[in-house]
Design an enzyme around this catalytic site. Structure first.
Site, mmCIF file in Angstrom:
data_model
loop_
_atom_site.group_PDB
_atom_site.id
_atom_site.type_symbol
_atom_site.label_atom_id
_atom_site.label_comp_id
_atom_site.label_asym_id
_atom_site.label_seq_id
_atom_site.Cartn_x
_atom_site.Cartn_y
_atom_site.Cartn_z
ATOM 1 N N LYS A 83 46.667 40.533 38.081
ATOM 2 C CA LYS A 83 45.843 39.321 37.985
ATOM 3 C C LYS A 83 46.270 38.544 36.737
ATOM 4 O O LYS A 83 46.317 39.102 35.633
ATOM 5 C CB LYS A 83 44.383 39.761 37.863
HETATM 6 O O1 G3P Z 1 36.480 38.751 39.088
HETATM 7 C C1 G3P Z 1 36.637 37.369 39.222
HETATM 8 C C2 G3P Z 1 35.359 36.609 39.391
HETATM 9 O O2 G3P Z 1 34.822 36.897 40.645
HETATM 10 C C3 G3P Z 1 34.350 36.745 38.307
HETATM 11 O O3 G3P Z 1 33.512 35.660 38.379
HETATM 12 O O4 G3P Z 1 31.907 34.036 37.506
HETATM 13 O O5 G3P Z 1 31.189 36.370 37.929
HETATM 14 O O6 G3P Z 1 32.709 35.873 36.017
HETATM 15 P P1 G3P Z 1 32.270 35.465 37.402
#
Ligand code: G3P
Length: 216
Positions: A83
């Site tokens: 990633k």
């Molecule tokens: O892992 C990537 C993403 O889904 C994280 O999103 O906004 O929960 O930090 P968030």
């Protein structure tokens, strides 16, 4: 549509994989920090449990260092996807990694044009952060729809991975928009099973079954 679990929590990964609906997993530095675990051991365990691609994030910020870190991460298991945040140095690294056959997930996508750049560099996945867009007063799902149109216009093989999913409606709309994958937190994954009307109907059936004589 594929479902990835968006977590580094081993118990949650084991539990959701048992349900038969998990195709892969994604982690990020925040999710890893919540486990209190040393990353490499944790990553190896996650990769053993998950029956599909597991995204592990590179933290280097310069292209050569990102490529070196990505190569290291890719040695952990065959199902590792590296990633990489959507910075210019990251995309330079993505291009080199694509040429080496190492799969990449370009993350923190906050505009359809960033997704286009990632696809041009040969990213395996792009991760548009739909929930974060919603938090800015924009419609996160528009980003998925626009990326879908762009990739379809030009025949990119890069897969759209809806990320930053906050609730079941994000999963539904991602499916309707044609996202290839949604990466879903455990609490949202659990909610996908639920509907109050289903509970009412099941309770009615159970009550009626209790009245049926001569059951085995
Ligand atoms: O892992 C990537 C993403 O889904 C994280 O999103 O906004 O929960 O930090 P968030």
């Amino acid at each position: 549509m594929k479902f990835f679990l968006d977590t580094a929590h081993l118990d949650h990964i084991r539990e959701a994989c048992r349900w038969g609906i998990v195709d892969g997993a994604t982690t990020n530095p925040t999710l890893v920090s919540k486990t209190g675990r040393e990353p490499r051991d944790l990553y190896a365990e996650i990769c053993r449990i998950v029956p599909g691609p597991v995204s592990l994030e590179c933290m280097a910020t310069e292209a050569d260092a990102i490529v070196a870190e990505a190569k290291q991460l890719a040695t952990i298991a065959e199902n590792v996807v590296v990633k990489i945040p959507v910075i210019r140095e990251g995309l330079i690294a993505v291009k080199q990694l694509a040429d080496l056959g190492i799969k990449t997930n370009v993350t923190v996508i906050c505009s359809p044009l960033q997704a286009l750049l990632a696809a041009k560099c040969g990213a395996t996945y792009v991760s548009p952060f739909v929930g974060r867009w919603d938090m800015m007063g924009q419609v996160g799902m528009d980003m998925i729809r626009q990326i879908k149109t762009i990739f379809s216009n030009y025949g990119f093989a890069t897969q759209i991975l809806a990320a930053s999913v906050r609730h079941p409606l994000h999963v539904l709309e991602s499916a309707l928009a044609g996202a290839d994958v949604a990466t879903i937190p455990m609490e949202v994954m659990q909610q996908l099973y639920l509907h109050p009307m289903s509970d009412v109907i099941i309770e009615q059936f159970n009550n009626d079954w209790a009245k049926v004589p001569g059951k085995p």
